[in-house]
Enzyme design. Structure first.
Site, PDB file in Angstrom:
ATOM      1  CG  ASP A 248      79.704  71.930  94.741  1.00  0.00           C
ATOM      2  OD1 ASP A 248      80.316  70.860  94.689  1.00  0.00           O
ATOM      3  OD2 ASP A 248      78.614  72.088  95.327  1.00  0.00           O
ATOM      4  CE  LYS A 270      78.946  75.994  98.580  1.00  0.00           C
ATOM      5  NZ  LYS A 270      77.940  75.497  99.469  1.00  0.00           N
ATOM      6  CG  MET A 383      84.938  70.249 104.842  1.00  0.00           C
ATOM      7  SD  MET A 383      83.369  71.072 105.185  1.00  0.00           S
ATOM      8  CE  MET A 383      82.557  69.898 106.267  1.00  0.00           C
TER       9      MET A 383
HETATM   10  N1  SAH Z   1      78.856  65.887 100.598  1.00  0.00           N
HETATM   11  C1  SAH Z   1      80.253  65.487 100.567  1.00  0.00           C
HETATM   12  C2  SAH Z   1      81.080  66.239 101.562  1.00  0.00           C
HETATM   13  C3  SAH Z   1      81.162  67.714 101.329  1.00  0.00           C
HETATM   14  S1  SAH Z   1      82.202  68.510 102.489  1.00  0.00           S
HETATM   15  C4  SAH Z   1      80.358  63.981 100.776  1.00  0.00           C
HETATM   16  O1  SAH Z   1      79.364  63.347 101.151  1.00  0.00           O
HETATM   17  O2  SAH Z   1      81.434  63.432 100.550  1.00  0.00           O
HETATM   18  C5  SAH Z   1      83.702  68.572 101.622  1.00  0.00           C
HETATM   19  C6  SAH Z   1      84.720  67.629 102.198  1.00  0.00           C
HETATM   20  O3  SAH Z   1      84.479  66.320 101.789  1.00  0.00           O
HETATM   21  C7  SAH Z   1      86.143  67.887 101.774  1.00  0.00           C
HETATM   22  O4  SAH Z   1      86.729  68.944 102.505  1.00  0.00           O
HETATM   23  C8  SAH Z   1      86.796  66.573 102.083  1.00  0.00           C
HETATM   24  O5  SAH Z   1      87.032  66.453 103.468  1.00  0.00           O
HETATM   25  C9  SAH Z   1      85.699  65.608 101.761  1.00  0.00           C
HETATM   26  N2  SAH Z   1      85.868  65.026 100.408  1.00  0.00           N
HETATM   27  C10 SAH Z   1      85.022  65.091  99.394  1.00  0.00           C
HETATM   28  N3  SAH Z   1      85.483  64.416  98.334  1.00  0.00           N
HETATM   29  C11 SAH Z   1      86.660  63.896  98.695  1.00  0.00           C
HETATM   30  C12 SAH Z   1      87.641  63.115  98.035  1.00  0.00           C
HETATM   31  N4  SAH Z   1      87.482  62.691  96.772  1.00  0.00           N
HETATM   32  N5  SAH Z   1      88.752  62.761  98.714  1.00  0.00           N
HETATM   33  C13 SAH Z   1      88.918  63.167  99.984  1.00  0.00           C
HETATM   34  N6  SAH Z   1      88.038  63.912 100.638  1.00  0.00           N
HETATM   35  C14 SAH Z   1      86.923  64.288 100.029  1.00  0.00           C
END
Ligand code: SAH
Length: 461
Positions: A248, A270, A383
């Site tokens: 994704d 998504k 998020m």
């Molecule tokens: N499973 C993922 C999170 C998924 S929810 C994890 O463990 O990181 C998606 C959210 O993750 C985004 O809206 C943001 O808040 C955060 N996120 C993921 N990658 C990021 C990045 N490189 N920099 C900042 N926020 C990030």
């Protein structure tokens, strides 16, 4: 791609080598190994060169290069110490559309010779297109250390059983999977231990036992927050092994680069509001692909079990008795914090850290704001960009000081990472002002100010 790589079969074929110095000798030795019939032209011929040529059934002419030397050869190498002579050879060869290599003069070459790691029949060629030969040699040195010398023998095993395995598994995917099992399992271990006969026996037995399908499985893998170097070794191995990958939006391009080249890629991304592929369809797709016998990689940003809906995906797999593995990844909170210079906990400032969904719109989660407003903890909102204003207001309203530092980290750990630092009462205006897009993470707590105190000059990226 500046050069197209391929391997040339030279056994028994005539190759012109002009020059008689050390470099020519080195080239001659290599060409001899490949079975080329050398035709050497040189003013002087060292006994060593003579021996090599004699060994390979080639010929030597003492003298200057003439265009006639190009008659009936398939490849031309110029290794004289005279730039004019080298240029002349290159021009004549090119006029006849013959592949030509001039040592140390990429501009005169139509073919270049790579640095090689020889585990015949396995052969690895490394090239920097003549731009950075020292780097190419460094890569070679690393590979030399990394690849057991017994890989050549392993390739020998594969060659001995190639036809038998082909006869057994008519389907290409099945065949590949069988080989991958063999090459990464106990049979390969026997070869590494020098017991080739034992390995042959085991492989024969395995072929006899195995029915002609190899079942599929699913790898639910955390791809980390962006920087590919944050992948685990296990993630990388499974990424190299899977035949189809569902990924994704959060999975960075650089991470996708490391997925096996010929794997099918299915984007199921998504965005906040739009759902490219609805979650139940993703769950079902994983089941379907695995039931077709595929090895399926479900690659997720960060960690699959942190706001990743990984739990829902494996539920259906388990219900369908499909084998799966879950590989944790570095979650955005850890990655962003480290790369932004913000320790998530600190003896004096934060005794706990919370990962919270900041997705406040749909089915508004029951966040307990009075609890979240307590001091001594770090809050990490995933998020949270759309809800930023509300998050800040609720925390202040419930008693967290307006001067509490806040960091918003955008595209953390990638080379586009941006960090915006403010306080609870100013963060929203500042972010609106500067604008932000792409995944963002919000860190609230005193630990954010340590970034300044540390005078952060981390060089992670
Ligand atoms: N499973 C993922 C999170 C998924 S929810 C994890 O463990 O990181 C998606 C959210 O993750 C985004 O809206 C943001 O808040 C955060 N996120 C993921 N990658 C990021 C990045 N490189 N920099 C900042 N926020 C990030």
């Amino acid at each position: 791609m500046e050069y197209f790589p391929f391997f040339m079969h030279l056994r028994g074929r005539p190759v012109l080598l002009v020059g008689g110095g050390d470099i020519a000798i080195r080239k001659a030795r290599l060409l001899n190994k490949a079975g080329a019939r050398l035709q050497v032209v040189s003013r002087e011929v060292a006994p060593e060169l003579e021996a090599i040529v004699r060994d390979g059934g080639g010929s030597i002419r003492v003298g200057e290069f003439t265009p006639d030397d190009l008659n009936a050869v398939v490849l031309v190498l110029a290794a004289t110490d005279n730039a004019e002579v080298n240029r002349n050879i290159s021009e004549h060869a090119q006029a006849r559309q013959l592949p030509v290599n001039v040592v140390d003069s990429p501009e005169l070459c139509t073919v270049i010779t790579p640095a090689i790691v020889d585990r015949s029949p396995l052969m690895i060629a490394i090239s920097s297109g003549g731009e950075a030969p020292v780097l190419a040699r460094r890569v070679r040195a690393q590979l030399e250390q990394w690849l057991p010398t017994s890989y050549g023998r392993l390739a020998g095993l594969a060659s001995r059983f190639r036809q038998a395995v082909k006869d057994k598994f008519s389907d290409g995917d099945q065949r590949r999977r069988f080989w991958e099992q063999v090459l990464s399992g106990p049979i390969a271990e026997q070869v590494y231990a020098g017991k080739d006969e034992q390995a042959d026996r085991m492989l024969r037995e395995q072929l006899a036992q195995q029915n002609d399908t190899v079942g599929g499985e699913v790898y639910l893998v955390g791809g980390g927050p962006g920087d590919p170097e944050l992948l685990t070794l296990k993630a990388l191995r499974l990424m190299q092994q899977a035949e189809v990958v569902l990924y994704d939006r959060l999975v960075s391009d650089e991470v996708m680069e490391l997925v096996r080249r010929d794997a099918d890629r299915i984007y199921v991304g998504k965005k906040r509001s739009e759902h490219a592929v609805p979650q139940p369809d993703i769950n079902q797709l994983l089941v379907d692909l695995a039931q077709q016998g595929k090895r399926v990689l479900r690659l997720k940003g960060g960690d699959p079990f942190i706001f990743g809906r990984g739990g829902e995906e494996i539920e259906l797999l388990a219900a369908n008795h499909i084998p799966f593995q879950v590989v944790p990844g570095i979650t955005a909170a850890s990655g962003c914090a480290a790369y932004a210079g913000i320790p998530l906990t600190h003896r004096d400032h934060a005794q706990s850290v919370r990962f919270i969904t900041g997705h406040l719109k749909n089915n508004n989660p029951n966040l307990s704001w009075p609890e979240l407003a307590q001091p001594g903890q770090t809050l990490v909102f995933y998020m949270g960009l759309l809800g930023l204003k509300e998050i800040a207001q609720q925390l202040m309203h419930n008693g967290r000081s307006a001067s509490t530092p806040v960091a918003l980290i955008e595209k953390g750990t990638t080379d586009e990472q941006r960090v915006i630092v403010a306080t609870l009462d100013t963060i929203n205006a500042k972010v609106e002002d500067l604008g932000a897009n792409g995944p963002t993470l919000i860190i609230v707590g005193e630990v954010v100010s340590l970034r300044e105190q540390l005078d952060w000059f981390g060089t992670n990226r």
